[in-house]
Design an enzyme around this catalytic site. Sequence first.
Site, PDB file in Angstrom:
ATOM      1  N   HIS A 250       0.849  -1.191   0.000  1.00  0.00           N
ATOM      2  CA  HIS A 250       0.000   0.000   0.000  1.00  0.00           C
ATOM      3  C   HIS A 250       0.885   1.241   0.000  1.00  0.00           C
ATOM      4  O   HIS A 250       1.853   1.323   0.755  1.00  0.00           O
ATOM      5  CB  HIS A 250      -0.893   0.001   1.244  1.00  0.00           C
ATOM      6  CG  HIS A 250      -1.973   1.028   1.211  1.00  0.00           C
ATOM      7  ND1 HIS A 250      -1.722   2.378   1.362  1.00  0.00           N
ATOM      8  CD2 HIS A 250      -3.319   0.910   1.047  1.00  0.00           C
ATOM      9  CE1 HIS A 250      -2.865   3.046   1.289  1.00  0.00           C
ATOM     10  NE2 HIS A 250      -3.848   2.177   1.097  1.00  0.00           N
ATOM     11  N   CYS A 288      -3.703   2.454  -4.532  1.00  0.00           N
ATOM     12  CA  CYS A 288      -4.633   3.259  -3.743  1.00  0.00           C
ATOM     13  C   CYS A 288      -4.677   4.656  -4.339  1.00  0.00           C
ATOM     14  O   CYS A 288      -3.782   5.483  -4.101  1.00  0.00           O
ATOM     15  CB  CYS A 288      -4.218   3.315  -2.278  1.00  0.00           C
ATOM     16  SG  CYS A 288      -5.388   4.285  -1.281  1.00  0.00           S
ATOM     17  N   HIS A 315      -7.707   0.355  -4.716  1.00  0.00           N
ATOM     18  CA  HIS A 315      -8.543   1.170  -3.835  1.00  0.00           C
ATOM     19  C   HIS A 315      -9.031   2.359  -4.652  1.00  0.00           C
ATOM     20  O   HIS A 315      -8.246   3.235  -5.007  1.00  0.00           O
ATOM     21  CB  HIS A 315      -7.748   1.670  -2.629  1.00  0.00           C
ATOM     22  CG  HIS A 315      -7.388   0.610  -1.643  1.00  0.00           C
ATOM     23  ND1 HIS A 315      -6.729   0.890  -0.465  1.00  0.00           N
ATOM     24  CD2 HIS A 315      -7.613  -0.729  -1.633  1.00  0.00           C
ATOM     25  CE1 HIS A 315      -6.549  -0.236   0.212  1.00  0.00           C
ATOM     26  NE2 HIS A 315      -7.069  -1.219  -0.478  1.00  0.00           N
ATOM     27  N   ASP A 369     -12.776   1.855  -0.325  1.00  0.00           N
ATOM     28  CA  ASP A 369     -11.968   2.415   0.750  1.00  0.00           C
ATOM     29  C   ASP A 369     -12.769   3.445   1.532  1.00  0.00           C
ATOM     30  O   ASP A 369     -13.965   3.307   1.699  1.00  0.00           O
ATOM     31  CB  ASP A 369     -10.667   2.988   0.178  1.00  0.00           C
ATOM     32  CG  ASP A 369      -9.522   2.966   1.192  1.00  0.00           C
ATOM     33  OD1 ASP A 369      -9.692   2.355   2.260  1.00  0.00           O
ATOM     34  OD2 ASP A 369      -8.471   3.535   0.915  1.00  0.00           O
ATOM     35  N   HIS A 370     -12.148   4.502   2.009  1.00  0.00           N
ATOM     36  CA  HIS A 370     -12.796   5.451   2.913  1.00  0.00           C
ATOM     37  C   HIS A 370     -14.025   6.079   2.255  1.00  0.00           C
ATOM     38  O   HIS A 370     -14.048   6.333   1.054  1.00  0.00           O
ATOM     39  CB  HIS A 370     -11.825   6.574   3.306  1.00  0.00           C
ATOM     40  CG  HIS A 370     -10.552   6.058   3.895  1.00  0.00           C
ATOM     41  ND1 HIS A 370      -9.392   6.778   3.883  1.00  0.00           N
ATOM     42  CD2 HIS A 370     -10.248   4.888   4.516  1.00  0.00           C
ATOM     43  CE1 HIS A 370      -8.427   6.084   4.463  1.00  0.00           C
ATOM     44  NE2 HIS A 370      -8.926   4.932   4.858  1.00  0.00           N
ATOM     45  N   TYR A 386     -14.308   4.165   8.070  1.00  0.00           N
ATOM     46  CA  TYR A 386     -14.965   2.957   7.559  1.00  0.00           C
ATOM     47  C   TYR A 386     -16.446   2.943   7.920  1.00  0.00           C
ATOM     48  O   TYR A 386     -16.947   2.019   8.568  1.00  0.00           O
ATOM     49  CB  TYR A 386     -14.225   1.716   8.067  1.00  0.00           C
ATOM     50  CG  TYR A 386     -12.859   1.596   7.442  1.00  0.00           C
ATOM     51  CD1 TYR A 386     -12.696   1.052   6.182  1.00  0.00           C
ATOM     52  CD2 TYR A 386     -11.727   2.091   8.097  1.00  0.00           C
ATOM     53  CE1 TYR A 386     -11.454   0.972   5.589  1.00  0.00           C
ATOM     54  CE2 TYR A 386     -10.481   2.012   7.517  1.00  0.00           C
ATOM     55  CZ  TYR A 386     -10.346   1.453   6.255  1.00  0.00           C
ATOM     56  OH  TYR A 386      -9.107   1.384   5.666  1.00  0.00           O
TER      57      TYR A 386
END
Length: 420
Positions: A250, A288, A315, A369-370, A386
Site C-alpha cells: 500500500h 490506492c 482502492h 476504501d474510505h 470505515y
Amino acid sequence: MERTWRWFGKNDKITLAMLKQIGVEGIVTALHDVPLGEVWTREKIRDLKEYIESYGMRWSVVESLPVTETIKYGGPDRDQQIEVYKESLANLGKEGIHCVCYNFMPVLDWARTDLLHDNPNGTSNLYFNWAEFAYFDIHILKREGAEEQWKAFNEAHKEWHRDILAEVSEIKAKATPEYDHDLVETIVIKTQGFVSGNFKEGDDKPVELFRQLLALYDGVTKEQLQDNMKTWLEAIMPICDEYDIDMCVHPDDPPFPILGLPRIVNCDEDIQHFLDAVPNEHNGLTFCAGSLSAGGHNDITKLAEKYHERTHFVHLRSCHIFPNGDFTEASHLGGRADLVELAHIFEKEEQRRMTTRKPTTQKLPMRVDHGMTMLGDESKGYNAGYSFLGRMFGLAQVQGIIAAVDKELGIEYKQPGFFG
C-alpha cells in the site's frame, strides 16, 4: 473488477448479511485477534474463510498480514519474524487465499488530524491539516529536530503560500489539554489501533510508546528501508511462487516523509524502485488512488497506465488538495483521481489476466476504501474512515462507473444477487 469491502471480522458492527445485500462479492479482512508477530494457523484461517463463504462471498484479500517493525528497521529478531511471516503466508496459500495487501510504513499507518471534518453538504470526511500535524510533532511528541525539519518542509512547499510554524504557534497559544488529548487519540489511537497492531484503545501512555517506536528507526535511511523491504520480499517470494500469492504494498499515506521517518512508496520513482528490486510478478502494488492523490506530485492516471500489470488490488477513492496543501477525502466522482479513467484501465487489465494468469489470480479486487460519514454513521461506533452508509454510497457510485465502462468495453456486467 471484483467488488470487495474491508470488514473487521465477526465483531464488526457491519455484518456480512448487510454486505451481501449491497452487492459485495469479496471480503477484505485479516485475523485481527492474532497478536502482532505470531503465526496465522490454518485452523484460524479456515474458520474465518468458511464463515465468509457461508454468506455467499469469498475472502478475496488479506489486509493485512502485518509486517512487524523489526522486519522494517532490521532488528535483531528480523530473521525469526520473516520465518513467522513465511509460515503464515504458506498457511494462507494452503487455504486458497492468494492476495495479501501490506504496508511498509514505519510506525505510523495512514495519518489524519480530523476524523469528522464537516463537508458543505452536512456529511463529514477524514481530513489532514499540516499545521496540526506539525503541532503534534513539535509540542506533543516533542521530537528532537522536528522544528527544523518542519521549517525545511515549509520551504520545500512554497506553492502552498503558508507559514506552517507560524500556524503552529497560533495553535499552541490556544491549545488546551483536551485539544491535545483529542489530537493524540486521532493520530495515534483511532487511526492505528485497528490496523497496525502497535497501538490499542486503552494504552496508558500512547505518546511514550510512539516515541519508543520512533527511536527504533534512529539512523535508518530511505535506502536502508528500501534494502530491508527487498530482503523481506526476496525471502517470501518462493512461498508466493509455490502458492500463487500476490503481495501488494500500500502506498504511503500521506505520500510524504513525516516525523523524520523514511517513507519509500510515495511516487513513481519509489514504485519503480521496489518493482525493479524484486521483479517477480507476485511482487506488486495496491493501487490506492486516494493515498497517491493526496500528493500533488502524483499524476494518478499516468501511474495507473504505467503500473496496471503489477497492480494486484485497487482502492478506488480520491482526495481533494486545498491550495494550502491540506487535503480531504473527496467524492468518489470528484477529487484529483479520475475514477472513470481508472476503471477503464483496470477493467481492461482484468480482461488481459483472463488469458495470461492462473485462475487463482485472474480477478482484480477493488474496494472503495474510505467514505463519507453520513445519515447517522457517526453514532454507530464504526472504525474511523470505515462508515457503512458513506461507503455504500461510494460503492454505488463506483458500481455505476464500472457498469458504464463495461458496456463500452463490451464486457458483461452482472450485479450480484439479482436475476440477469
